[in-house]
Design an enzyme around this catalytic site. Structure first.
Site, short mmCIF file in Angstrom:
data_model
loop_
_atom_site.label_atom_id
_atom_site.label_comp_id
_atom_site.label_asym_id
_atom_site.label_seq_id
_atom_site.Cartn_x
_atom_site.Cartn_y
_atom_site.Cartn_z
N ALA A 1 0.95 -1.18 -0.01
CA ALA A 1 0.09 0.03 -0.02
C ALA A 1 0.77 1.27 -0.07
O ALA A 1 0.76 2.25 -0.86
CB ALA A 1 -1.01 0.07 1.09
N GLY A 2 1.94 1.38 0.90
CA GLY A 2 2.74 2.55 0.98
C GLY A 2 3.68 2.65 -0.19
O GLY A 2 3.69 3.93 -0.73
N ARG B 1 -10.66 -20.99 5.93
CA ARG B 1 -9.39 -21.06 7.05
C ARG B 1 -10.11 -20.84 8.42
O ARG B 1 -9.53 -21.68 9.38
CB ARG B 1 -8.70 -19.54 6.74
CG ARG B 1 -8.21 -19.60 5.60
CD ARG B 1 -7.21 -18.38 5.18
NE ARG B 1 -6.36 -18.31 4.16
CZ ARG B 1 -5.75 -17.45 3.65
NH1 ARG B 1 -5.77 -16.20 4.18
NH2 ARG B 1 -4.85 -17.55 2.51
N HIS C 1 -2.49 -14.62 11.52
CA HIS C 1 -1.78 -14.48 10.03
C HIS C 1 -2.35 -12.90 9.79
O HIS C 1 -1.56 -12.37 9.07
CB HIS C 1 -2.64 -15.48 9.28
CG HIS C 1 -2.29 -15.28 7.54
ND1 HIS C 1 -0.75 -15.25 7.37
CD2 HIS C 1 -2.82 -15.12 6.65
CE1 HIS C 1 -0.95 -15.10 5.90
NE2 HIS C 1 -2.07 -14.80 5.56
N GLU D 1 -3.54 -3.19 4.94
CA GLU D 1 -4.03 -3.95 6.13
C GLU D 1 -4.28 -2.89 7.26
O GLU D 1 -4.93 -3.46 8.27
CB GLU D 1 -3.02 -5.16 6.48
CG GLU D 1 -3.53 -5.86 7.59
CD GLU D 1 -2.47 -6.90 7.88
OE1 GLU D 1 -1.43 -7.18 7.08
OE2 GLU D 1 -2.61 -7.61 8.93
N ARG E 1 -10.64 -12.74 5.72
CA ARG E 1 -10.19 -12.33 4.32
C ARG E 1 -10.19 -13.42 3.53
O ARG E 1 -10.03 -14.73 4.28
CB ARG E 1 -9.03 -11.59 4.52
CG ARG E 1 -8.30 -11.06 3.29
CD ARG E 1 -6.99 -10.32 3.49
NE ARG E 1 -5.95 -11.28 4.14
CZ ARG E 1 -5.13 -12.24 3.49
NH1 ARG E 1 -5.42 -12.44 2.26
NH2 ARG E 1 -4.41 -12.79 4.13
N LEU F 1 -3.14 -8.81 -0.85
CA LEU F 1 -2.38 -8.04 -2.15
C LEU F 1 -2.97 -7.19 -2.82
O LEU F 1 -2.81 -6.09 -3.13
CB LEU F 1 -1.49 -9.20 -3.00
CG LEU F 1 -0.49 -10.10 -1.97
CD1 LEU F 1 -0.03 -11.14 -2.95
CD2 LEU F 1 0.44 -9.57 -1.34
#
Lengths: 261, 257, 644
Positions: free
Chosen positions: C44-45, C337, C408, C432, C442, C448
């Site tokens: 993101a950054g 998950r 995670h 995030e 998620r 990503l």
């Protein structure tokens, strides 16, 4: 122009020069070895002496030989420059560096091997090349019967202060082919009769072997001539051709002369 | 072979490079590590040593680390004469103590290179790598305005080869292993990735020139093709990248107008 | 205060286009007069910093690592989703949107998620143009795989290192802007506080981690791209440096923290081996495509296994319990998950866990090897098997793997509106670090996607709107607010350094992790959460009395860095517990034992909990205030997930 000087002063440019001069010397070694094989001819040095004359007097070869001398000097100087720069790149060393775990010994000792070779070249050229050019060299006269080429008479002409010009003619009266040349062969026989000189040669050829086992294929890598199909061939040639065959060929000469002449 | 479920502690002697900061001299200091489990990673072993040091009122050993799964490239220890320790294809954080024996002496040093000055203890400044990337490690496309991804077909072989080069984690083990502290494996990996891909072609030759020039300015040594970098690279990046970089560099500097 | 998510009106598929048109633009000649601060250089950054610099803004980017390339996005393995429909298997933007909303257990905003699905296709184009070497088919086109139980193949990947390749792509774009002088990069800098002037974010205070200098950086807007807070659990798959500090400081300056209790626990991680363990390693969940999860049928057999009296191979088929296949016949080992994780925990709690610790279940490839041959299995999973063997010293070709869930990803984060702005004007959160797109759970290969969507394709539009509204007047770094913030940071550091107690910072972190894992982990209940609150509160008080922090400020001091981060985790932990306590339903990664179906599955309570919980900081040791943002679903019907 500025671009080119920049190129050759860059790290990769310097490596390029090392590779090109190195490969040029490799080619020379092949020629040198083929020429010197004449030493094994059982003709009291006639072929060898004629070859020596050709190498020192045929203009294109002379040009190449000067290129060669330049290559040796440039290769050595650049090696020194690169080594100095490389040392500067790690001013504080490791307490332990386990080089053997990740790289072949030869590749890590090119400088030492190269220094041995440079010393060897100086001694070698002093013994033969300098003697041939400026030394008090005896001459040899070879008379070969034209009717029976097996019948050769050799007469030594000791040095009397005057240089005798290289002569190659047919004596139609005697029916012989006469060649008079500087007798470098005799110098070879004398030099290779000394055990320490033979030992020096053998050690130097071992150094040459190690130098080339790494150096030959490494030059191709530097030039970027790395190809999945051909690199294995170059590596093979580097090890067996330049690392084994050529040094063995050269080393065989002093050994042969020491023991059999 | 099944291991025993309860493992004996190992006793180790560590000789660790301690250096307060960039301006002070450093030295190897000996520590005892008496409760090392073979299941620990190397960095976890150092964690335990550090906890002990803190309890004793000593300063903990500083070392770079982050992801601890072998991908971020932060960890960087020279262990018993080898970057990332005795095993191949892994980083220090993936090295486990079972690779050592009870009673071993382990010498831990920082990466050594003029271009990687020590910041503290085992932490070095690897920003030289970043600056080389700034010089040209990219394809000049702005966000947006790019063609559909499938407009550029790329042979699987080429894409795989480019990925092989692109797996470099920028840890600096190549520099650390090289007897000349050369960065050529690192630089060539990025050069290769871009040179292999069609997207990288427009800037192919300027890129290699810019990156090599920056590499030289950073004070790295020269490649003498020992192959130590390839052997120690945790991502096993191939020497053929260096050949490719050389080829492109000479093409750029000697043949291109 | 009412929370306004600023979701544009109109049909779902037109919201983003319409919104983009309605956003104000900054005059191109004026862009260079603005400075934007970007904290964090992960997906993101780095993508935001590069994209904004390309537009002409001046960017100051910060990361605590020694290089922006080391951000933890790099560790993502599996892939990135995009609704390209390259495989002609029925994928579409709407399907990706639907899957994401459903996967998030209906706790995310429709508008945000649709936009995410919409821009996902641009991400792949962008990355390919940058030279990201995605996997390809022999014909030269991009390859896709199905991931995380999705019914279409929409995941793009680069072997097992997709995150690395995407991050290096964003890093290269960032480098280009650094070279162009548009981005000034500050690595080894930790953000210590956000500075607000008249209620608007105008800069940050950082600590130079090498020299200890406390520095102020002024800008017209601040973007926090600082990742998640999974390390509150001490053991997680996060990198050691991942922390909540930036987000938490922003929270204390007025940014609401949303859904803090939504944590994702990944089922296929390598189990803990001992107290020395510093982090957990994840193995791609693709392993569950061929591996079978089981434990022994009885506690007695499990005990024998743990003692080494018998080996896994000695157990006959009838003595094994393939619990996922038994309980979920149609999905089997491929349940989501959270379901897989919770069931593994159940088995361990019943005493049927394996491994020396008893905290693990088996993931067995014996059948796959028999069916496909060892070679095929090696081709598919070789690198994962190698990784497993590296860490455990056990050969997964010969004996079953041991796996156990691990923390995670954190779906919660700073509350943001549709423009990604927090409740503090001028302060944004991306990736995030925000809460926006994943709801309560998620999907695989979506992290990503979200990071890059925010950075490349959302913030360049939405930030302009804000900047145009405030005008390019320079921000004064000498404003008293900066001095005040610097003073507070210095005081905070001084206080930390004055701690000379008996316990190390790591000990506190580990204890906090134990509490969080035990009471706020895979299954939560009221009593446990209440207990956890007390424990954390006590632990925090003890930290500020008995911790030991060594060294000084004016040097590289990793112990001080850690202490500062742990101090923030100790505060966050309590909020997470509070949030978990308030949400009395089960949803996604948040499983309240009190709220389950007769079959023991998570039971949502849509009537009472269809909201985003946004927490407002009210001051030290004061309870935080809960604000609810009602979630409105106009395009999907809320259903109970079932995997039977």
């Amino acid at each position: 122009m500025r671009n080119l000087t920049q190129t050759f002063s860059s790290s990769l440019g310097k490596k390029l020069i090392m590779a090109l001069t190195g490969l040029f010397m490799c080619i020379f070694l092949v020629v040198h070895l083929i020429g010197n094989i004449q030493l094994f001819k059982n003709d009291d040095g006639q072929a060898f002496n004629s070859y020596a004359y050709l190498m020192t007097h045929f203009v294109p070869i002379k040009v190449i030989s000067y290129l060669l001398y330049t290559s040796i000097i440039v290769h050595a100087i650049y090696a020194l420059v690169l080594t100095t720069k490389n040392k500067k790149a790690r001013p504080i060393g490791y307490a332990i560096q386990h080089g053997a775990a990740n790289s072949p010994w030869t590749s890590r000792n090119m400088g030492i091997l190269g220094t041995v070779l440079l010393l060897f070249i100086v001694i070698h050229m002093n013994t033969f090349w300098a003697q041939y050019h400026w030394g008090a060299l005896p001459h040899a006269k070879y008379e070969t019967s034209l009717s029976n080429p097996q019948e050769i008479t050799v007469t030594a002409i000791p040095f009397d202060g005057n240089e005798v010009a290289y002569t190659d003619y047919i004596d139609s009266v005697k029916g012989t082919h006469i060649v008079i040349s500087k007798d470098l062969y005799k110098i070879v026989v004398e030099a290779f009769g000394q055990w320490w000189y033979v030992l020096l040669y053998v050690i130097s050829m071992a150094a040459l072997s190690f130098h080339l086992i790494h150096g030959f294929s490494s030059a191709f890598q530097t030039l970027g001539w790395d190809h999945k199909k051909y690199m294995p061939l170059i590596k093979y040639l580097g090890i067996w051709g330049f690392g084994v065959l050529i040094p063995l060929g050269f080393a065989a000469m002093p050994i042969y002369f020491f023991f059999f002449k | 072979m099944m291991r025993l479920s309860i493992l004996e502690d190992m006793k180790l002697t560590l000789k660790v490079w301690r250096q307060k900061n960039a301006n002070t001299k450093g030295q190897l200091v000996t520590y005892k590590a008496d409760h090392v489990s073979p299941d620990m990673s190397f960095l976890e072993m150092l964690d335990v040593v550090n906890e002990d040091l803190i309890h004793k009122g000593d300063e903990p050993i500083h070392f770079d680390h982050d992801c601890r799964e072998g991908i971020c490239g932060a960890c960087s220890l020279h262990i018993n004469g080898r970057p990332h320790g005795p095993k191949q294809g892994i980083t220090t954080c993936q090295l486990h103590m079972r690779s050592f024996n009870d009673g071993d002496v382990i010498v831990i040093e920082p990466w050594r290179a003029a271009a990687f000055p020590v910041i503290r203890d085992l932490v070095t400044d690897r920003s030289a790598f970043d600056r080389i990337q700034h010089a040209g490690g990219y394809i000049s496309v702005n966000t947006g305005g790019v063609p559909d991804a499938n407009c550029i077909p790329i042979s699987k072989v080429v894409a795989d080869e480019a990925l092989n080069s692109a797996t470099c984690i920028g840890c600096g083990a190549c520099v650390a292993a090289c007897k000349n502290a050369s960065a050529m494996l690192f630089v060539s990996a990025k050069v290769s990735q871009m040179a292999l891909l069609p997207q990288g072609q427009p800037e192919r030759y300027q890129r290699v020139q810019a990156m090599v020039t920056q590499m030289d300015q950073e004070g790295f040594g020269n490649c003498t093709n020992t192959g130590a970098c390839e052997a120690e690279c945790p991502k096993e990046i191939s020497l053929s990248n260096i050949a490719r970089m050389n080829r492109d560099y000479f093409a750029a500097n000697i043949f291109k107008e | 205060m009412t929370l306004d998510a600023k979701i544009p009106e109109g049909p779902l598929a037109e919201k983003w286009s319409k919104h983009k048109f309605n956003l104000k633009l900054v005059n191109p000649a004026n862009k260079r007069k603005y400075t934007v601060i970007v904290v964090g250089t992960g997906l993101a950054g780095a993508s935001a910093a590069a994209s904004l610099a390309e537009l002409g803004y001046n960017v100051k980017a910060f990361c605590f690592q020694d290089s922006p390339r080391r951000a933890h996005s790099i560790a993502a393995q599996g892939g990135i989703n995009a609704a390209k429909n390259y495989q002609n298997d029925g994928d579409s933007i709407h399907r990706l949107f639907y899957d994401t909303i459903k996967g998030g257990d209906y706790r995310a905003r429709e508008g945000n998620v649709y936009r995410l699905a919409e821009v996902s296709v641009n991400i792949i184009d962008q990355c390919v143009a940058q030279g990201v070497p995605f996997a390809r088919e022999y014909g030269g086109l991009l390859d896709n795989r199905s991931f995380g139980g999705a019914q279409v193949s929409r995941t793009f990947y680069a072997r097992g290192q997709t995150g690395q390749q995407l991050l290096l792509g964003a890093y290269s774009a960032l480098n280009r802007q650094i070279h162009a002088g548009k981005v000034t990069m500050f690595s080894r800098h930790e953000m210590m506080d956000v500075v607000t002037i008249d209620g608007q974010a105008k800069g940050i205070v950082t600590r130079n981690l090498v020299t200890g200098n406390i520095e102020s950086h002024a800008g017209h807007a601040v973007l926090l791209c600082t990742g998640g807070y999974g390390n509150v659990f001490y053991l997680s798959t996060n990198a050691m440096g991942c922390n909540v500090t930036a987000a938490w400081k922003a929270h204390k300056r007025g940014a609401f923290f949303a859904n803090p209790c939504f944590t994702q626990i990944h089922p296929t991680c390598i189990p803990v081996t001992g107290d020395h363990q510093s982090k957990l390693t994840l193995m791609s969940e693709s392993l569950r495509n061929d591996g079978r999860v089981w434990v022994p049928k009885t506690k007695e057999l499990a005990a024998k296994l743990r003692n080494g009296e018998i080996k896994p191979a000695d157990l006959k088929e009838e003595d094994r319990d393939y619990f996922l296949e038994r309980k979920y016949p149609s999905f089997g080992n491929l349940v989501p998950r959270d379901v897989a994780s919770r069931n593994a925990k159940e088995m361990v709690d019943e005493g049927r866990g394996v491994g020396t610790s008893g905290i693990a279940v088996f993931l067995d490839f014996a059948d796959a090897i028999k069916r496909l041959g060892e070679e095929t299995v090696r081709e598919k999973y070789g690198n994962l098997f190698d990784m497993y063997q590296q860490i455990t010293d056990e050969n997964p070709y010969k004996q079953p793997m041991r796996i156990y869930p691990a923390v995670h990803y954190t779906m919660g984060g700073l509350w943001v509106d549709y423009n990604l702005m927090t409740t503090v004007p001028g302060l944004y959160a991306l990736g995030e670090a925000n809460f926006s797109d994943h709801g309560a759970n998620r999907l695989g290969a979506s992290a990503l996607m979200q990071g890059l969507a925010d950075g490349y394709f959302v913030i360049p539009y939405t930030l302009g709107d804000y900047l145009a509204s405030i005008g390019p007047k320079p921000v004064d770094a000498n404003h008293p607010a900066f001095k005040e913030a610097e003073k507070e940071v210095k005081a905070h550091i001084k206080q930390l350094l004055s701690l000379k107690g008996k316990k190390t910072v790591d000990q506190y972190h580990r204890e906090l992790g134990h509490i969080m894992w035990e009471y706020c982990g895979m299954a939560r209940n009221e009593d446990g959460l209440i207990k956890a609150k007390e424990l954390i509160s006590a632990l925090r008080k003890d930290f500020w009395k008995n911790a030991f922090v060594c060294g000084s400020n004016e040097e590289l001091n990793q112990n001080l860095e850690k202490a500062s981060r742990v101090a923030d985790f100790l505060e966050l932990g309590e909020l997470m517990v509070e949030d978990a306590l308030k949400r009395k339903e089960s949803c996604g990664g948040h499983f309240r034992i009190e709220s389950q179906t007769d079959e023991g599955e998570a039971k949502r309570d849509d009537d009472h909990y269809t909201y985003v919980a946004a927490w407002e900081y009210k001051g030290d040791d004061k309870p935080e205030t809960l604000h609810k943002e009602k979630l409105v679903f106009e395009n999907v019907k809320l259903t109970q997930r079932s995997y039977k």
